[in-house]
Design an enzyme around this catalytic site. Structure first.
Site, PDB file in Angstrom:
ATOM      1  N   ASP A 121     -23.645   1.752  16.598  1.00 19.28           N
ATOM      2  CA  ASP A 121     -22.496   2.550  16.173  1.00 19.28           C
ATOM      3  C   ASP A 121     -21.376   2.575  17.206  1.00 19.28           C
ATOM      4  O   ASP A 121     -21.545   2.132  18.346  1.00 19.28           O
ATOM      5  CB  ASP A 121     -22.949   3.990  15.854  1.00 19.28           C
ATOM      6  N   ASN A 128     -30.499  16.638  14.962  1.00 12.42           N
ATOM      7  CA  ASN A 128     -30.600  16.932  13.523  1.00 12.42           C
ATOM      8  C   ASN A 128     -31.310  15.799  12.785  1.00 12.42           C
ATOM      9  O   ASN A 128     -31.301  15.757  11.563  1.00 12.42           O
ATOM     10  CB  ASN A 128     -29.198  17.167  12.934  1.00 12.42           C
ATOM     11  N   HIS A 147     -30.604  12.507  13.078  1.00 12.91           N
ATOM     12  CA  HIS A 147     -29.827  11.299  12.773  1.00 12.91           C
ATOM     13  C   HIS A 147     -30.342  10.102  13.571  1.00 12.91           C
ATOM     14  O   HIS A 147     -30.882  10.253  14.665  1.00 12.91           O
ATOM     15  CB  HIS A 147     -28.318  11.512  12.958  1.00 12.91           C
ATOM     16  N   GLU A 152     -26.108  10.656   9.409  1.00  7.88           N
ATOM     17  CA  GLU A 152     -26.315  12.098   9.485  1.00  7.88           C
ATOM     18  C   GLU A 152     -27.107  12.583   8.264  1.00  7.88           C
ATOM     19  O   GLU A 152     -27.163  11.890   7.243  1.00  7.88           O
ATOM     20  CB  GLU A 152     -24.942  12.800   9.529  1.00  7.88           C
TER      21      GLU A 152
END
Ligand code: F6R
Length: 241
Positions: free
Chosen positions: A67, A136, A138, A143
């Site tokens: 990313d 979280n 990811h 996400e």
């Protein structure tokens, strides 16, 4: 799923690096999927050490990073391209043309995402993908959501990710709100996957991802379905499993 427990961050990093070492030794022209963040820094340090001692050759290796922040070019010290140059690429004998990272500086998201998927395809897919895990759940910047996105896309970072990543920026307002990320389909298409997880702050999400149901609300949980997935975690990160 294979789980390797280590005492601490250092031994976790060495173990992950040795898996990559075996991959590149057995297949010198491997396509490595790489991650940024705090988790893999020690892994990169060990890879640099193995290279410096003459035991590892990156001259035929190709890389694809997961990313990049949208809006940040390679010269920006907060960009993932900069991070990778600093922590790994500038210290090993990789060919600069063999490095692939989404072009954060391209404002045209559909063009860049399509281009990046074609790059991954033209390389014949990923041999080994290295991952960290967000608090979280990811992976890359996939996400939590209603579905597992298949291909490279532009994503809005969640508040939890902005909060977690603000440590790298002067002010929270400086954290980019969007990123280009490889999709779950490309990650799951890797022949093997290694995740590094360290510290108490990851214990809860590691439990949810690997001892809980498979759900896009915890994107990493999909890795339970991968035929060759290895979690390398230190005692603290694995403490709730
Ligand atoms: C970064 C990436 C992210 C990180 C995750 C964990 O390229 O893909 O998914 O792996 O945010 O970050 P750290 O390791 O800093 O806790």
């Amino acid at each position: 799923m294979r789980i390797l427990e280590t005492d601490d961050y250092g031994s976790m990093s060495r173990k992950a690096a040795w898996i990559i070492f075996s991959q590149v030794t057995l297949k010198p022209d491997s396509v490595l999927g790489l991650a940024t963040g705090s988790s893999p820094i020690g892994t990169y340090e060990e890879l640099v050490r193995l290279f410096s001692s003459g035991d590892l050759d990156f001259s035929k290796v190709k890389t694809v990073n997961l990313d990049e922040y949208k809006g940040l070019g390679p010269e920006d010290p907060q960009s993932y391209r900069y991070f990778m140059n600093y922590n790994l690429f500038s210290k090993i004998n990789i060919n600069q043309d063999s490095i692939n990272i989404p072009r954060g500086e391209d404002p045209d998201a559909s063009r860049e995402c399509l281009r990046y998927d074609r790059v991954i395809e033209s390389l014949g897919g990923i041999d080994l993908q290295l991952l960290g895990i967000g608090r979280n759940g990811h992976i890359g910047f996939n996400e939590p959501g209603d579905s597992f996105p298949k291909s490279t896309h532009c994503t809005a970072l969640t508040e939890s990710t902005i909060e977690a990543n603000k440590r790298f920026f002067e002010r929270v307002q400086d954290v980019p709100r969007f990123a280009y990320t490889m999709g779950i389909g490309s990650i799951m298409g890797a022949k093997s996957i290694v995740m590094v997880a360290s510290g108490k702050a990851k214990a809860d999400i590691v439990k949810k991802a690997f001892a809980g149901p498979i759900t896009p609300m915890v994107p990493a949980s999909v890795l339970q379905l991968h035929p060759c997935f290895t979690l390398v975690g230190d005692k603290e990160a694995l403490s709730q499993l």
